[in-house]
Design an enzyme around this catalytic site. Structure first.
Site, PDB file in Angstrom:
ATOM      1  N   ARG A  18      48.535 -55.005  12.727  1.00  0.00           N
ATOM      2  CA  ARG A  18      49.370 -54.688  11.552  1.00  0.00           C
ATOM      3  C   ARG A  18      50.850 -54.616  11.903  1.00  0.00           C
ATOM      4  NH1 ARG A  18      44.425 -52.360  10.887  1.00  0.00           N
ATOM      5  NH2 ARG A  18      45.015 -50.606  12.189  1.00  0.00           N
ATOM      6  N   GLU A  69      40.029 -41.928  24.493  1.00  0.00           N
ATOM      7  CA  GLU A  69      39.186 -40.741  24.631  1.00  0.00           C
ATOM      8  C   GLU A  69      38.052 -41.040  25.623  1.00  0.00           C
ATOM      9  OE1 GLU A  69      37.955 -39.356  20.874  1.00  0.00           O
ATOM     10  OE2 GLU A  69      37.007 -37.554  21.695  1.00  0.00           O
TER      11      GLU A  69
HETATM   12  P1  AMP Z   1      46.978 -44.692  18.834  1.00  0.00           P
HETATM   13  O1  AMP Z   1      47.104 -45.502  20.093  1.00  0.00           O
HETATM   14  O2  AMP Z   1      45.890 -43.651  18.939  1.00  0.00           O
HETATM   15  O3  AMP Z   1      48.304 -44.103  18.399  1.00  0.00           O
HETATM   16  O4  AMP Z   1      46.464 -45.660  17.710  1.00  0.00           O
HETATM   17  C1  AMP Z   1      47.338 -46.449  17.015  1.00  0.00           C
HETATM   18  C2  AMP Z   1      46.706 -47.736  16.553  1.00  0.00           C
HETATM   19  O5  AMP Z   1      45.418 -47.531  15.973  1.00  0.00           O
HETATM   20  C3  AMP Z   1      47.572 -48.372  15.497  1.00  0.00           C
HETATM   21  O6  AMP Z   1      47.684 -49.753  15.799  1.00  0.00           O
HETATM   22  C4  AMP Z   1      46.847 -48.120  14.191  1.00  0.00           C
HETATM   23  O7  AMP Z   1      46.875 -49.264  13.408  1.00  0.00           O
HETATM   24  C5  AMP Z   1      45.421 -47.760  14.584  1.00  0.00           C
HETATM   25  N1  AMP Z   1      44.929 -46.511  13.932  1.00  0.00           N
HETATM   26  C6  AMP Z   1      44.586 -45.369  14.570  1.00  0.00           C
HETATM   27  N2  AMP Z   1      44.174 -44.419  13.702  1.00  0.00           N
HETATM   28  C7  AMP Z   1      44.294 -44.967  12.471  1.00  0.00           C
HETATM   29  C8  AMP Z   1      44.058 -44.476  11.135  1.00  0.00           C
HETATM   30  N3  AMP Z   1      43.627 -43.236  10.879  1.00  0.00           N
HETATM   31  N4  AMP Z   1      44.314 -45.311  10.104  1.00  0.00           N
HETATM   32  C9  AMP Z   1      44.769 -46.565  10.328  1.00  0.00           C
HETATM   33  N5  AMP Z   1      44.995 -47.081  11.549  1.00  0.00           N
HETATM   34  C10 AMP Z   1      44.764 -46.297  12.619  1.00  0.00           C
END
Ligand code: AMP
Length: 185
Positions: free
Chosen positions: A67, A104
C-alpha cells in the site's frame, strides 16, 4: 493545507473501513481502499501531503510494499520527483540488498535494488519513506535502515495512520523523523 483541521481528519478517518478479524482473528484491519475510492478523501489526503513536502527537496520517495506503493507513487508524481519500491524478498529482479527484522514469531525482511538511489552529482539523496500504517513499527524501521544502507538519507517516514496504542512510532523515531496524518488510539 499544511495543517489538517479536526473536521478533515475525522472525514479521512471515517473514509477508512475497519474489517474485524482480517487477516486473522483479533486484528482490526484498516482498509484504505475505501479512502482511495472516495474522491474527496483521496485528494484531501494527497493535497495535504503535497503541501507538507513540496518545499523539502525530496529526491526520492520510497514506498513499502504494497500500500506504500499507492500513496508513494502518487505523491512522487505530484511532487515531480522519483519513486523507489521497497519489497518483500524474491520480488525484485536485479541485485538487491536487504534488512531483516523481528516479528512476534520469526523474522521478516525488506529488500531494495542495490542501485536504487543515484544522484547526478554524487550527492546523498534525500528520501521520504511512505507506508499506509504503523502497527509495531518493525517494517518501517527496517525500511529506514535499508535506505541508509543503500547510500541515501531517510529524512522522514510518513504514514496515513498510526495505531498509537501500539507505540510502534517510538521505534521508528530512533532512526528518523516520523509524520502520521491520522492517530488511532
Ligand atoms: P508493522 O511492521 O507491525 O508496523 O506493520 C506495518 C505493516 O503491516 C504495514 O505495511 C501495514 O499495511 C500492515 N498492517 C499492520 N497492521 C495493520 C492493520 N491493523 N490494518 C491494516 N494494515 C496493517
Amino acid at each position: 493545507m499544511q495543517t489538517l483541521s479536526n473536521e478533515d481528519k475525522n472525514y479521512l478517518l471515517n473514509s477508512i473501513r475497519e474489517v474485524e478479524d482480517f487477516p486473522k482473528p483479533g486484528i482490526k484491519f484498516k482498509d484504505i481502499t475505501t479512502l482511495l475510492g472516495n474522491k474527496k478523501a483521496f485528494h484531501l489526503l494527497m493535497d495535504h501531503l503535497v503541501a507538507r513536502y513540496k518545499d523539502q527537496e525530496i529526491d526520492y520517495i520510497a514506498g513499502i510494499e504494497s500500500r506504500g506503493f499507492i500513496f508513494g507513487a502518487a505523491l512522487a508524481a505530484l511532487l515531480k520527483t522519483r519513486f523507489v519500491p521497497i519489497r518483500k524478498p524474491g520480488k525484485l529482479p536485479y541485485t538487491t540488498i536487504s534488512e531483516k527484522y523481528s516479528l512476534e514469531y520469526g523474522v521478516d525482511e525488506v529488500t531494495i535494488h542495490i542501485d536504487a538511489f543515484s544522484m547526478p552529482n554524487n550527492s546523498k539523496p534525500k528520501v521520504l519513506l511512505i507506508d499506509d500504517l504503523i502497527a509495531t513499527g518493525g517494517t518501517a524501521t527496517a525500511a529506514v535502515n535499508l535506505i541508509n544502507k543503500a547510500g541515501a538519507e531517510c529524512v522522514e517516514a510518513c504514514f496515513v495512520i498510526n495505531l498509537s496504542f501500539l507505540q510502534g512510532d517510538l521505534d521508528i523515531k530512533k532512526v528518523t523523523s516520523v509524520y502520521s496524518v491520522l492517530e488511532v488510539d
